[in-house]
Design an enzyme around this catalytic site. Structure first.
Site, PDB file in Angstrom:
ATOM      1  N   LYS A 110      -7.101 -31.375  23.423  1.00 28.05           N
ATOM      2  CA  LYS A 110      -6.276 -32.452  22.849  1.00 28.05           C
ATOM      3  C   LYS A 110      -6.169 -32.268  21.334  1.00 28.05           C
ATOM      4  CE  LYS A 110      -7.412 -35.549  26.560  1.00 28.05           C
ATOM      5  NZ  LYS A 110      -8.529 -36.304  27.118  1.00 28.05           N
ATOM      6  N   ASP A 116      -3.693 -43.724  27.170  1.00 29.88           N
ATOM      7  CA  ASP A 116      -4.045 -43.210  28.497  1.00 29.88           C
ATOM      8  C   ASP A 116      -3.390 -44.042  29.606  1.00 29.88           C
ATOM      9  OD1 ASP A 116      -5.551 -40.941  28.971  1.00 29.88           O
ATOM     10  OD2 ASP A 116      -7.444 -41.886  28.407  1.00 29.88           O
ATOM     11  N   GLN A 146     -12.744 -40.779  26.567  1.00 35.79           N
ATOM     12  CA  GLN A 146     -12.837 -39.719  27.568  1.00 35.79           C
ATOM     13  C   GLN A 146     -13.733 -40.158  28.724  1.00 35.79           C
ATOM     14  OE1 GLN A 146     -11.057 -36.800  27.499  1.00 35.79           O
ATOM     15  NE2 GLN A 146     -11.870 -36.434  29.537  1.00 35.79           N
TER      16      GLN A 146
HETATM   17  N1  GUN Z   1     -11.023 -37.611  32.366  1.00 42.70           N
HETATM   18  C1  GUN Z   1     -10.290 -36.876  33.234  1.00 42.70           C
HETATM   19  N2  GUN Z   1      -8.968 -37.105  33.033  1.00 42.70           N
HETATM   20  C2  GUN Z   1      -8.889 -38.000  32.022  1.00 42.70           C
HETATM   21  C3  GUN Z   1      -7.787 -38.616  31.347  1.00 42.70           C
HETATM   22  O1  GUN Z   1      -6.600 -38.425  31.647  1.00 42.70           O
HETATM   23  N3  GUN Z   1      -8.124 -39.482  30.346  1.00 42.70           N
HETATM   24  C4  GUN Z   1      -9.407 -39.742  30.002  1.00 42.70           C
HETATM   25  N4  GUN Z   1      -9.625 -40.609  29.027  1.00 42.70           N
HETATM   26  N5  GUN Z   1     -10.441 -39.186  30.607  1.00 42.70           N
HETATM   27  C5  GUN Z   1     -10.180 -38.316  31.605  1.00 42.70           C
END
Ligand code: GUN
Length: 293
Positions: A53, A120, A97
């Site tokens: 990211k 998200d 996350q």
């Molecule tokens: N863990 C696995 N996929 C994701 C996601 O799309 N967002 C977040 N915050 N954590 C994740």
């Protein structure tokens, strides 16, 4: 057979975002979009996601920041971090996350996020608004799948979409999004899950098969209709001695045999995963432009 190439598509969309950042932000003297990520603990997959990211933010000209905490961070402290990010005007959007350590209540943390910064799309307000077709942040992986189907001009209206897996972040939202009466959806959707009897009975009827069940190589050629479109959301790390990282990624679909039978398929790696990150960038751009009120 068409390879639905998440790598080239994500590069293309990232260059579109970068042009927009230059034209609408930098050239006009506006603050560029800022995405923050919170990482609790040392989960290797989570560390990789967050690093990717950061890299993608840099590529398009966003500011990115990462808040790292040890796995023993208390829930109370994490809620304080969320409050801080909610109130920092420089940060347009942020993500926590997942997964979080077991002692922290994920729902409680997500509900504390300001929905206008929830890039998200996990906050109940955004989930509810998605169901009602109201302006909202769409969750990144389903949004990435929708973008991929759209850009590759794969018709969904009137098609039978079968989704394998009903997680909160992929299976459930993508089944909802594709069944809505919207321009890019209008599909008939079947959602299969761990209690479905005889998954194959449904999967062989799919015009579009979306696999997000977290079982490596689960979908084999006999489960797929000839000419179907197959979207593989699985991501499994398999130890490998011949790669730099020491592992190789595999999906939920047995790619070699299924790719012989379908009309289009996403590879793993190089498919949906890269689209997820692009979706997060698109949501951050939207947050920065204050498009949702
Ligand atoms: N863990 C696995 N996929 C994701 C996601 O799309 N967002 C977040 N915050 N954590 C994740």
């Amino acid at each position: 057979m068409i390879l639905l190439d998440g790598k080239s598509l994500s590069e293309k969309i990232k260059s579109e975002i970068a042009s927009e950042v230059k034209k609408d932000f930098i050239d006009k003297g506006r603050k560029v979009p800022h995405l923050a990520a919170v990482l609790v603990g040392e989960d290797p997959a989570s560390q990789t996601y967050v690093a990717n990211k950061e890299k993608s933010c840099k590529e398009v000209g966003f500011i990115s920041s990462v808040y790292r905490y040890p796995a023993n961070l208390s829930e109370y402290k994490l809620l304080e971090v969320v409050d801080f990010l909610n109130n920092d005007d420089d940060i347009d959007g942020f993500i926590i996350q997942l997964p979080l350590p077991k002692h922290i209540n994920e729902h409680k943390v997500i509900e504390r996020i300001n929905p206008l910064k929830d890039v998200d799309g996990f906050h109940p307000v955004n989930v509810g608004r998605m169901m009602l077709n109201l302006p909202c942040f769409l969750p990144a992986t389903p949004f990435g799948i929708m973008t991929m189907l759209d850009r590759y001009k794969i018709e969904t209206a009137g098609k039978h979409v079968v989704v394998l897996g009903r997680s909160n972040i992929v299976g459930t939202p993508i089944s909802l999004m594709l069944s809505r009466k919207t321009d890019k959806a209008n599909a008939t959707v079947t959602l299969c899950h761990s209690y479905t009897q005889d998954i194959k009975k449904y999967s062989v009827d799919a015009d579009i098969l979306i696999v997000a069940m977290g079982k490596m190589g689960f979908v084999t050629a006999d489960m797929v209709k000839p000419g179907a479109v197959v979207i593989d959301v699985g991501m499994h790390r398999v130890p490998a001695s011949d790669t730099k990282s020491g592992f190789r990624l595999k999906g939920d679909v047995s790619f070699d045999e299924v790719s012989e039978k379908c009309s289009a398929i996403t590879p793993v790696p190089g498919g949906v995963g890269l689209m997820t990150i692009v979706s997060l960038l698109l949501n951050t751009l939207k947050a920065s432009k204050k498009e949702i009120k």
